[in-house]
Design a protein around this motif. Structure first.
Motif, PDB file in Angstrom:
ATOM      1  N   ARG A  84      -4.694   5.805  -0.114  1.00  0.00           N
ATOM      2  CA  ARG A  84      -3.433   4.810  -0.431  1.00  0.00           C
ATOM      3  C   ARG A  84      -4.009   3.931  -1.377  1.00  0.00           C
ATOM      4  NH1 ARG A  84       0.104   5.391   3.435  1.00  0.00           N
ATOM      5  NH2 ARG A  84       1.214   3.709   2.797  1.00  0.00           N
ATOM      6  N   SER A 121       1.796  14.342  -1.179  1.00  0.00           N
ATOM      7  CA  SER A 121       1.995  13.073  -0.586  1.00  0.00           C
ATOM      8  C   SER A 121       2.367  12.695   0.615  1.00  0.00           C
ATOM      9  CB  SER A 121       2.990  12.336  -1.582  1.00  0.00           C
ATOM     10  OG  SER A 121       4.243  12.658  -0.984  1.00  0.00           O
ATOM     11  N   SER A 134       0.888  -1.104   0.012  1.00  0.00           N
ATOM     12  CA  SER A 134       0.082  -0.069  -0.045  1.00  0.00           C
ATOM     13  C   SER A 134       0.913   1.281  -0.027  1.00  0.00           C
ATOM     14  CB  SER A 134      -0.880  -0.106   1.192  1.00  0.00           C
ATOM     15  OG  SER A 134      -0.686   1.113   2.029  1.00  0.00           O
ATOM     16  N   ARG A 135       0.541   2.157  -0.839  1.00  0.00           N
ATOM     17  CA  ARG A 135       1.426   3.458  -1.341  1.00  0.00           C
ATOM     18  C   ARG A 135       0.357   4.608  -1.017  1.00  0.00           C
ATOM     19  NH1 ARG A 135       7.111   2.249  -3.307  1.00  0.00           N
ATOM     20  NH2 ARG A 135       7.495   1.227  -1.009  1.00  0.00           N
ATOM     21  N   PRO A 136       1.081   5.713  -0.667  1.00  0.00           N
ATOM     22  CA  PRO A 136       0.280   6.917  -0.633  1.00  0.00           C
ATOM     23  C   PRO A 136      -0.146   7.056  -2.148  1.00  0.00           C
ATOM     24  CG  PRO A 136       2.179   7.270   0.519  1.00  0.00           C
ATOM     25  CD  PRO A 136       2.349   5.874  -0.050  1.00  0.00           C
ATOM     26  N   ASP A 137      -1.486   7.511  -2.494  1.00  0.00           N
ATOM     27  CA  ASP A 137      -2.031   7.484  -3.713  1.00  0.00           C
ATOM     28  C   ASP A 137      -1.590   9.108  -4.148  1.00  0.00           C
ATOM     29  OD1 ASP A 137      -3.066   7.370  -6.167  1.00  0.00           O
ATOM     30  OD2 ASP A 137      -5.094   7.114  -5.448  1.00  0.00           O
TER      31      ASP A 137
END
Ligand SMILES: Nc1ncnc2c1ncn2[C@@H]1O[C@H](COP(=O)(O)OP(=O)(O)O)[C@@H](O)[C@H]1O
Ligand SMILES: [Mg+2]
Lengths: 335, 271
Positions: A33, A27, A13-16
């Protein structure tokens, strides 16, 4: 069973970050995410002493799986047992059981001669000096380390560095060796050396090897069984020979002749795909007609000087598998 | 299969300790230039501080000889311990080697501390060169008593522990951002000033002294040297050591905390 994987899943999961002004700064604050499912519920088992090929196109989730098996990554769900232990629960204890080489990364010490890296590993794994000397001697011979063992790692060629990394991973004789694309970017000679070494530590020393590669030559020469994944899911798991048998819908036979015009050749069992005066290639479906029948038909009717049946190309098989992207029920051996 | 005993632990770390000093020795020319640099630095330090003190017997209660000796010793100490010298951790994070480091039989913190310890040992020749220069110029003063010497050695050890921990803490920023250059520069200049490596706390403005004397940085260089020169007595001396020890413990706890967050980043978010 030395490795058991059940329903293994890993989400990243990454910051969107939406593109635009101040994207970088935003960000830091955004809560949205984006989740990528890198590995999606895979299960397989590996026997003690096996050498298994772990295949799949780029981004399929191979490295992520290997990282979960080594204990570097914690799965989102599912279970992994390696030699009776959960790898990420006690990394330091697990350490002595496994060795790992990640093709694009090195575990060696950049500024120091290769030999020093080996000495650090000797100390790290509390090896007794005699064992260390014997084993390093054997490996040096197997991989021709002599010419560069006293060279700083930063000055080694990729092939030399990779050989150094292999030795570093195997010095303390772990039961399991993970190889993540060890032959990527290497020349034929270096690849050959590495294959020889992997074959020796597997067959000669009983080390279980999990090999990730893009190179079908690696697979054909080393692995009997493969696990193929794509988009985090298993497409095939089982014997290499069975995979070919199942997927090869056509095979080619090449005939040479000197006494007559090869362009006149024809057969009720095969189609001519190319022909010139001295050589013709015919294609047939092995499901419909067995290869010996085709060969017999051709040799009995024409004065052929030479005939060769082309081996099904694993590369093609795999490509076909990726395009269709439907899981194949494993036939034959399996786990 | 060897069980984890104290002896296997120490053997395990010996490798990293060696890697530390071998990495320094691997760059012979750098080491040589470093030694020459320190001879020059020590000489200039002596000359400049002597000029500054011409016409003054004492400044802020400190005599010329002490001030000059402090400056030389601080330069030597700083060259060896390099408060801004970082472990190879950021580089290993960037190169993606950290995953393999994590599946070693020794913890990443001890791997890094052992290697940093080795690096310090490798840099000892620099300190020695500065010290010899200072001695040759008659600018180094021995402590007043054997006790002062012993206590200042203890204090130096605490200072080294402090530096190793802070360096590693700062290095760990690499887990969160690849742009650590700015943070490193800030830390480098900040610590040079706040540790008393450039100017002893004695000569700092009255209002600044109490602030700096509570910060962890003064424990790196100012604390051991002020003991060396016999300016701390009784409760002040005990308090200095206690504060040093307290900072080492707090920093070490902080290190564990930050490390746990960093591991979480790697193993869950994938680095
Ligand atoms: N740390 C990460 N953060 C986010 N996504 C990742 C991370 N690592 C891998 N991925 C994604 O997971 C998928 C699988 O990657 P990977 O396991 O490296 O594939 P392979 O090794 O088969 O090429 C890819 O889509 C990749 O972009
Ligand atoms: Mg990969």
């Amino acid at each position: 069973m030395i490795i058991e994987v059940a329903d293994l899943t890993k989400d990243f999961s990454r910051p969107d970050v939406r593109p635009g002004r101040f994207a970088g700064t935003r960000s830091l604050f955004t809560r949205a995410r984006k989740v990528t499912r890198a590995v999606d519920g895979i299960s397989f088992q590996i026997d003690d002493g096996e050498l298994i090929g772990f295949l799949g196109p780029n981004g399929a989730g191979k490295s992520t799986t290997i990282k979960m098996l080594t204990g570097i990554l914690v799965p989102t769900s599912g279970t992994v047992t390696v030699a009776g232990q959960v790898p990420w629960r006690d990394r330091r204890r697990n350490a002595r059981t496994i060795g790992a080489v990640f093709g694009q990364r090195t575990q060696l010490w950049y500024d120091l001669p290769l030999r020093n890296s080996f000495e650090i590993i000797r100390d790290l794994y509390s090896m007794d000096p005699a064992t260390y000397r014997t084993r390093l001697g054997e490996f040096t011979e197997l991989l021709d380390l002599d010419e560069f063992i006293d060279t700083p790692v930063r000055s080694l060629s990729l092939g030399q560095r990779m050989r150094g990394d292999l030795v570093a991973a195997m010095l303390y004789a772990p039961r399991i060796l993970y190889l993540d694309e060890p032959t990527v970017g290497l020349d034929v000679v270096a690849k050959g050396k590495i294959r020889e070494f992997v074959a020796e530590i597997n067959a000669g020393r009983g080390t279980t090897v999990i090999l990730t590669t893009h190179d079908m030559d690696d697979v054909e020469r080393l692995c009997r069984r493969v696990v193929i994944i794509d988009h985090g899911k298993i497409l095939y798991e089982g014997d290499v020979g069975m995979l070919k048998a199942q997927y090869v819908t056509s095979r080619d036979v090449v005939v040479h002749c000197t006494d007559f015009d090869a362009t006149t050749i024809s057969s009720p069992f095969a189609q001519v795909v190319s022909a010139d005066t001295f050589k013709a290639t015919l294609r047939f479906d092995p499901e419909v007609t067995a290869a010996p029948k085709v060969v017999h038909d051709l040799t009995s009717r024409y004065p052929i000087t030479d005939l060769s049946l082309l081996e099904p190309d694993l590369e093609d098989v795999i490509r076909q598998l990726y395009t269709e992207r439907t899981p194949v029920p494993a036939r034959g051996t399996g786990a | 299969m060897p069980v984890d005993t104290l002896s296997t632990r120490l053997t395990g770390l010996r490798g990293f300790y060696r890697a530390g000093y071998q990495s320094v020795l691997a760059y012979r020319a750098d080491l040589l230039f470093g030694i020459v640099g320190l001879v020059i630095q020590a000489t200039l330090t002596v000359v400049v501080w002597r000029v500054l003190f011409t016409g003054h017997d004492q400044v802020a209660g400190i005599g010329s000889a002490t001030a000059v000796a402090y400056a030389v010793l601080a330069a030597c100490l700083q060259a060896v311990v390099m408060p801004w010298q970082f472990s190879s951790l950021p580089l290993r994070v960037m190169r993606g080697q950290i995953g393999v480091d994590m599946i070693r039989p020794r913890s990443l913190i001890s791997q890094n501390l052992a290697q940093a310890g080795g690096t310090m040992v490798g840099r000892l020749p620099l300190g020695a060169a500065g010290l010899v220069t200072g001695l040759a110029l008659g600018a180094v003063k021995a402590p007043h008593s054997v006790l002062d010497l012993l206590v200042s050695v203890v204090s130096m050890a605490l200072g080294v522990a402090n530096i190793l921990t802070i360096n590693l803490l700062v290095s760990m920023t690499a887990f969160w951002t690849l742009e650590i250059g700015g943070i490193m520069i800030l830390y480098r200049f900040g610590s040079a000033f706040l540790s008393g490596a450039l100017i002893p706390l004695w000569f700092m403005p009255e209002w600044l002294q109490p602030i700096i004397s509570w910060l962890p940085f003064q424990a790196q260089i100012y604390a051991p040297l002020s003991i060396w020169f016999g300016t701390r007595h009784g409760a002040d001396l005990v308090g200095t050591l206690a504060l040093q020890l307290a900072w080492v413990m707090v920093l070490f706890l902080l290190l564990q905390l930050v490390w746990r967050r960093a591991v979480h980043r790697v193993v869950v978010l994938g680095g």
